[in-house]
Motif scaffolding. Sequence first.
Motif, mmCIF file in Angstrom:
data_model
loop_
_atom_site.group_PDB
_atom_site.id
_atom_site.type_symbol
_atom_site.label_atom_id
_atom_site.label_comp_id
_atom_site.label_asym_id
_atom_site.label_seq_id
_atom_site.Cartn_x
_atom_site.Cartn_y
_atom_site.Cartn_z
ATOM 1 N N ASP A 265 -52.206 27.256 3.419
ATOM 2 C CA ASP A 265 -51.629 27.510 4.201
ATOM 3 C C ASP A 265 -50.551 26.724 4.974
ATOM 4 O O ASP A 265 -49.916 26.899 5.756
ATOM 5 N N ARG A 266 -51.007 25.630 4.598
ATOM 6 C CA ARG A 266 -49.418 24.495 5.632
ATOM 7 C C ARG A 266 -48.296 24.939 4.867
ATOM 8 O O ARG A 266 -47.261 25.195 3.827
ATOM 9 N N LYS A 267 -47.226 24.682 5.990
ATOM 10 C CA LYS A 267 -45.911 24.669 5.750
ATOM 11 C C LYS A 267 -45.256 23.489 4.381
ATOM 12 O O LYS A 267 -45.740 22.277 5.215
ATOM 13 N N LEU A 268 -44.428 23.484 3.563
ATOM 14 C CA LEU A 268 -43.708 22.928 2.542
ATOM 15 C C LEU A 268 -42.692 22.881 2.827
ATOM 16 O O LEU A 268 -42.331 23.678 2.489
ATOM 17 N N GLY A 269 -42.204 21.307 2.972
ATOM 18 C CA GLY A 269 -41.753 20.920 2.273
ATOM 19 C C GLY A 269 -40.296 20.510 1.344
ATOM 20 O O GLY A 269 -41.891 20.675 0.208
ATOM 21 N N LEU A 270 -39.171 20.358 1.117
ATOM 22 C CA LEU A 270 -38.694 20.248 0.074
ATOM 23 C C LEU A 270 -39.512 19.309 -0.859
ATOM 24 O O LEU A 270 -40.007 18.931 -2.297
ATOM 25 N N THR A 271 -40.076 18.588 -1.011
ATOM 26 C CA THR A 271 -41.152 16.894 -1.207
ATOM 27 C C THR A 271 -42.214 17.293 -1.848
ATOM 28 O O THR A 271 -42.531 16.573 -2.342
ATOM 29 N N ASP A 272 -42.753 18.082 -0.431
ATOM 30 C CA ASP A 272 -43.795 18.371 -0.983
ATOM 31 C C ASP A 272 -44.264 19.991 -2.210
ATOM 32 O O ASP A 272 -44.779 20.372 -3.158
ATOM 33 N N LEU A 273 -43.225 20.687 -2.979
ATOM 34 C CA LEU A 273 -42.836 21.060 -4.218
ATOM 35 C C LEU A 273 -42.792 20.154 -5.364
ATOM 36 O O LEU A 273 -42.382 21.147 -6.029
ATOM 37 N N ALA A 274 -41.276 19.361 -4.557
ATOM 38 C CA ALA A 274 -40.602 18.482 -5.966
ATOM 39 C C ALA A 274 -40.225 17.512 -5.629
ATOM 40 O O ALA A 274 -39.291 17.066 -4.735
ATOM 41 N N SER A 275 -41.278 16.285 -6.223
ATOM 42 C CA SER A 275 -40.869 14.953 -5.620
ATOM 43 C C SER A 275 -40.575 13.951 -6.696
ATOM 44 O O SER A 275 -40.411 14.467 -7.836
ATOM 45 N N GLY A 276 -40.296 12.912 -6.381
ATOM 46 C CA GLY A 276 -39.627 11.983 -7.256
ATOM 47 C C GLY A 276 -38.463 12.173 -8.020
ATOM 48 O O GLY A 276 -37.660 12.834 -7.480
ATOM 49 N N ASP A 277 -38.216 11.413 -8.960
ATOM 50 C CA ASP A 277 -37.019 11.582 -9.967
ATOM 51 C C ASP A 277 -37.621 13.573 -10.626
ATOM 52 O O ASP A 277 -38.280 13.829 -11.528
ATOM 53 N N VAL A 278 -36.649 13.945 -10.639
ATOM 54 C CA VAL A 278 -36.431 15.242 -11.075
ATOM 55 C C VAL A 278 -34.851 15.684 -12.000
ATOM 56 O O VAL A 278 -33.560 15.126 -11.499
ATOM 57 N N LEU A 279 -35.393 16.679 -12.844
ATOM 58 C CA LEU A 279 -33.717 16.863 -13.661
ATOM 59 C C LEU A 279 -33.963 18.365 -13.825
ATOM 60 O O LEU A 279 -35.585 18.658 -14.355
ATOM 61 N N PHE A 280 -33.499 19.000 -14.033
ATOM 62 C CA PHE A 280 -32.844 20.663 -14.235
ATOM 63 C C PHE A 280 -32.367 21.395 -15.470
ATOM 64 O O PHE A 280 -30.949 20.262 -15.008
ATOM 65 N N SER A 281 -32.005 22.448 -16.041
ATOM 66 C CA SER A 281 -31.309 22.660 -16.446
ATOM 67 C C SER A 281 -31.687 24.176 -17.047
ATOM 68 O O SER A 281 -32.862 24.561 -16.412
ATOM 69 N N ALA A 282 -30.365 25.014 -16.505
ATOM 70 C CA ALA A 282 -30.571 26.427 -16.783
ATOM 71 C C ALA A 282 -29.145 26.745 -17.820
ATOM 72 O O ALA A 282 -28.845 26.317 -17.098
ATOM 73 N N THR A 283 -29.428 28.500 -18.566
ATOM 74 C CA THR A 283 -28.708 28.383 -19.604
ATOM 75 C C THR A 283 -29.206 30.383 -18.772
ATOM 76 O O THR A 283 -29.641 30.797 -18.795
ATOM 77 N N GLY A 284 -27.399 30.381 -19.062
ATOM 78 C CA GLY A 284 -26.913 31.556 -18.281
ATOM 79 C C GLY A 284 -27.706 32.325 -19.544
ATOM 80 O O GLY A 284 -26.821 32.678 -20.702
ATOM 81 N N VAL A 285 -28.361 33.863 -19.104
ATOM 82 C CA VAL A 285 -28.240 34.980 -20.506
ATOM 83 C C VAL A 285 -27.617 36.170 -20.411
ATOM 84 O O VAL A 285 -26.565 36.670 -21.355
ATOM 85 N N THR A 286 -27.469 36.498 -19.159
ATOM 86 C CA THR A 286 -26.470 37.419 -18.848
ATOM 87 C C THR A 286 -25.608 36.673 -17.508
ATOM 88 O O THR A 286 -26.078 35.696 -16.795
ATOM 89 N N SER A 287 -23.738 37.015 -17.591
ATOM 90 C CA SER A 287 -23.017 36.110 -16.818
ATOM 91 C C SER A 287 -23.838 36.994 -15.054
ATOM 92 O O SER A 287 -23.833 38.042 -14.996
ATOM 93 N N GLY A 288 -23.472 35.977 -14.170
ATOM 94 C CA GLY A 288 -23.482 36.044 -13.181
ATOM 95 C C GLY A 288 -22.728 34.825 -12.336
ATOM 96 O O GLY A 288 -21.901 34.606 -12.433
ATOM 97 N N PHE A 289 -23.267 35.256 -10.256
ATOM 98 C CA PHE A 289 -22.553 34.719 -9.549
ATOM 99 C C PHE A 289 -22.550 33.513 -10.112
ATOM 100 O O PHE A 289 -21.878 32.036 -9.785
ATOM 101 N N LEU A 290 -23.548 32.826 -11.071
ATOM 102 C CA LEU A 290 -23.792 31.110 -11.057
ATOM 103 C C LEU A 290 -23.382 30.509 -12.116
ATOM 104 O O LEU A 290 -22.832 29.509 -12.839
ATOM 105 N N LEU A 291 -23.811 31.332 -13.185
ATOM 106 C CA LEU A 291 -23.332 31.238 -15.012
ATOM 107 C C LEU A 291 -22.937 32.413 -15.493
ATOM 108 O O LEU A 291 -23.624 33.449 -15.854
ATOM 109 N N ARG A 292 -21.765 31.689 -16.591
ATOM 110 C CA ARG A 292 -21.723 32.690 -17.400
ATOM 111 C C ARG A 292 -22.674 33.330 -18.477
ATOM 112 O O ARG A 292 -23.818 32.275 -19.199
ATOM 113 N N GLY A 293 -22.953 34.277 -19.490
ATOM 114 C CA GLY A 293 -24.164 34.665 -20.219
ATOM 115 C C GLY A 293 -23.339 34.169 -21.331
ATOM 116 O O GLY A 293 -22.317 34.341 -21.665
#
Length: 332
Positions: A265-293
């Motif tokens: 039940d603890r409150k989680l900070g950002l590094t509780d969720l994801a810490s260390g060296d992180v790589l992230f990738s996302a590809t658009g399927v339908t166009s939106g405010f972040l990526l083209r589809g």
Amino acid sequence: MSADTRKGSFIVSDRNLALELVRVTEAAALASSHWTGRGDKNEADGAAVEAMRTAFDTVAIDGTVVIGEGEMDEAPMLYIGEKVGAGGPAMDIAVDPLEGTTLCAKDLPNALTVVALAEKGNFLHAPDVYMDKIVVGAGLPDGVVDLDASIGENIRNLAKARGKDIGEIVLCALDRDRHAELIAKTREAGARVKLISDGDVAAAIDACFTQGSVDIYAGSGGAPEGVLAAAAVRCMNGQMQARLLFEDDAQRERAVTMNPGKNPDRKLGLTDLASGDVLFSATGVTSGFLLRGIRRHADHATTHSLVMRSKSGTLRFVEGHHNFATKTWGTR
């Protein structure tokens, strides 16, 4: 990104691995795009899962899925605990083969394919429960927002820190009945509200862009999506807090089993969720405010992806052009 196995360590800096990860999200997006607008979210999700798993076979890691499609007996591929990769440094993987299955099925904006990668043990092992979340972007004082503060207080503090009038602050939340009070209190404070039907990973990222359409993301959504969002927020130097929400004792016990010795039940900070060296990738399927589809043509398709690394803070938008003569999985 580069793998340095001389001492069994991993340095998230190998550009080749970054490109390999983009290929994974591209593959899932291309496969699921065949089902865009066809009204069958399960087929769209299945196509994305199948393509993503196949693409992982070419990535030079010894990966373990810690955020995936469910437990082994619930999902045929990319289940929690599944091993993926062609061999290499031990890595934890968080995946959402199709974030916004309904968005894809209905051809609505912001459907994405998403993967995050970190050194082993650096992602929260989150059960598939709800998670309360709050996200703001970079360049703000630490603790400018707090999950335990009222939304009105958070908005006032954010407006002051941004040097904005409260009426210029935009909060994004999922359009759900459970957010009725959050929405009402936000408007009562004088801020605006942008509601989305699905896709809170994209919304959290949008809150971290200085040129984004929203200033803050708040409310409850899936915990697996929360970990994926945290990976992106880490790369963008934003701020995030979260807390798991349980409907019964069985869910709480599952969280304890996945994270022994930790208060569920603890409150989680950002590094509780994801810490260390992180790589992230996302590809658009339908166009939106972040990526083209996906833009599909008779013999090829174009993809639009975002890849980020926490170590460098570099964000890259990648446009890919794919020939169906050599990528047969894109023609399903």
